[in-house]
Design a protein around this motif. Structure first.
Motif, PDB file in Angstrom:
ATOM      1  N   ARG A 141       0.905  -1.305   0.099  1.00 26.10           N
ATOM      2  CA  ARG A 141      -0.158   0.107  -0.043  1.00 26.10           C
ATOM      3  C   ARG A 141       0.862   1.140  -0.191  1.00 26.10           C
ATOM      4  N   LEU A 142       1.872   1.206   0.738  1.00 24.15           N
ATOM      5  CA  LEU A 142       2.845   2.470   0.899  1.00 24.15           C
ATOM      6  C   LEU A 142       3.382   2.596  -0.461  1.00 24.15           C
ATOM      7  N   ASP A 143       3.945   1.799  -1.222  1.00 23.50           N
ATOM      8  CA  ASP A 143       4.451   1.687  -2.687  1.00 23.50           C
ATOM      9  C   ASP A 143       3.565   2.625  -3.514  1.00 23.50           C
ATOM     10  N   VAL A 144       2.200   2.138  -3.389  1.00 23.86           N
ATOM     11  CA  VAL A 144       1.325   2.735  -4.434  1.00 23.86           C
ATOM     12  C   VAL A 144       0.878   4.175  -3.946  1.00 23.86           C
ATOM     13  N   GLU A 145       0.776   4.191  -2.764  1.00 18.32           N
ATOM     14  CA  GLU A 145       0.544   5.579  -2.096  1.00 18.32           C
ATOM     15  C   GLU A 145       1.520   6.622  -2.603  1.00 18.32           C
ATOM     16  N   HIS A 146       2.910   6.293  -2.614  1.00 15.55           N
ATOM     17  CA  HIS A 146       3.724   7.277  -2.857  1.00 15.55           C
ATOM     18  C   HIS A 146       3.797   7.543  -4.503  1.00 15.55           C
ATOM     19  N   GLU A 147       3.692   6.559  -5.293  1.00 18.81           N
ATOM     20  CA  GLU A 147       3.375   6.654  -6.813  1.00 18.81           C
ATOM     21  C   GLU A 147       2.330   7.715  -7.039  1.00 18.81           C
ATOM     22  N   LEU A 148       1.023   7.624  -6.150  1.00 19.72           N
ATOM     23  CA  LEU A 148       0.037   8.553  -6.644  1.00 19.72           C
ATOM     24  C   LEU A 148       0.006   9.950  -5.886  1.00 19.72           C
ATOM     25  N   ALA A 149       0.964  10.086  -5.133  1.00 20.79           N
ATOM     26  CA  ALA A 149       0.853  11.507  -4.526  1.00 20.79           C
ATOM     27  C   ALA A 149       1.149  12.555  -5.623  1.00 20.79           C
ATOM     28  N   GLY A 150       0.428  13.542  -5.437  1.00 26.04           N
ATOM     29  CA  GLY A 150       0.358  14.511  -6.042  1.00 26.04           C
ATOM     30  C   GLY A 150      -0.280  14.548  -7.583  1.00 26.04           C
ATOM     31  N   VAL A 151      -1.035  13.536  -7.734  1.00 30.09           N
ATOM     32  CA  VAL A 151      -1.955  13.540  -9.027  1.00 30.09           C
ATOM     33  C   VAL A 151      -2.850  14.372  -8.960  1.00 30.09           C
TER      34      VAL A 151
END
Length: 209
Positions: A141-151
Motif C-alpha cells: 500500500r505504501l508503494d502505491v500511495e507514494h506513486e499516486l502522491a500529487g496527481v
C-alpha cells in the motif's frame, strides 16, 4: 468510431507482467500504454479540472463495466479543496457484474491508498473505511500511495479506478480530457483484501442506506 483493445502480456523477473495495449479505430491508434503489474490488477488515477468532467468519465466507465467491454471493480470520484484535502463525492451506487458495489469498493480503495490526513470528512467512507484495516496493513500500500502522491492537486477533481491490469490501457484511453493519468500496479493480496473489505462493508451497511 469503434474501439479495439489488444493486450500482450509478457513475463519478466519476480513474476512481474508487462501488459501493453492499444485502442484504435479505422483511422489508426488512438491511445496506447503499458503498465508493469504484480498480479492482475492496477489502480488508475486521473486528474480533471472540475467535478463535472470527472463525473462524466465515471458514467462512461460504468457503461463499459455494465456492457462487459471492460472489467472495472470500482471507481471513486473525489474533489480536492484549496488546501489539497480530498472530499469523496457521493455517487449513485451500482452493482457490477461481479456483484460488488462500485461505491463500496471505491471507498475501500480510498481508505487503503489515501492517507487519512488528506481525506476531509472521513465519515464519507462509512463502513468501507472501517473495514479496510486488513488491506491497510499490507506493505505494498505504501508503494502505491507514494506513486499516486500529487496527481490530484488542490482545486481539481479526480477519479480512482481499480481495474484489471489488461484493461488499464483502455481505461486510460477513455480519459482524453484528463490533465494527468497515472497507472500503478496493485498486487493480488491488496486487490483481494479490498474486495473482501468491500464485501464486509456491504454486509454491515448496504449501499443506499
Amino acid at each position: 468510431m469503434s474501439e479495439e483493445t489488444k493486450t500482450t502480456p509478457t513475463t519478466s523477473g519476480d513474476d512481474v507482467v508487462v501488459v501493453g495495449g492499444a485502442v484504435a479505430d479505422e483511422y489508426g491508434v488512438l491511445a496506447e500504454g503499458a503498465v508493469a503489474v504484480q498480479g492482475d490488477h492496477a489502480l488508475v488515477v486521473a486528474r480533471f479540472a472540475d467535478t463535472t468532467s470527472a463525473r462524466a468519465i465515471y458514467d462512461s466507465l460504468l457503461t463499459s463495466e455494465l456492457d462487459g467491454s471492460l472489467h472495472i471493480d470500482g471507481v471513486l470520484v473525489v474533489k480536492a479543496d484549496g488546501d489539497g484535502r480530498l472530499h469523496v463525492e457521493k455517487m449513485t451506487d451500482h452493482s457490477t457484474r461481479t456483484g460488488l458495489k462500485w461505491g463500496i469498493v471505491g471507498g475501500v480503495v480510498a481508505a487503503v491508498f489515501l492517507p487519512a490526513t488528506i481525506v476531509a470528512g472521513a465519515v464519507a467512507l462509512g463502513a468501507a473505511g472501517a473495514a479496510a484495516g486488513k488491506a491497510r496493513n499490507l506493505s505494498h500500500r505504501l508503494d502505491v500511495e507514494h506513486e499516486l502522491a500529487g496527481v490530484i492537486t488542490p482545486g481539481t477533481s479526480g477519479i480512482m479506478a481499480l481495474v484489471t491490469a489488461t484493461d488499464a490501457p483502455a481505461v486510460e484511453a477513455k480519459m482524453p480530457d484528463a490533465q494527468e493519468v497515472k497507472t500503478v500496479p496493485v498486487d493480488d493480496a491488496t486487490a483481494s483484501a479490498i474486495k473482501e473489505a468491500a464485501t464486509q462493508a456491504e454486509t454491515v451497511a448496504p449501499s443506499g442506506s
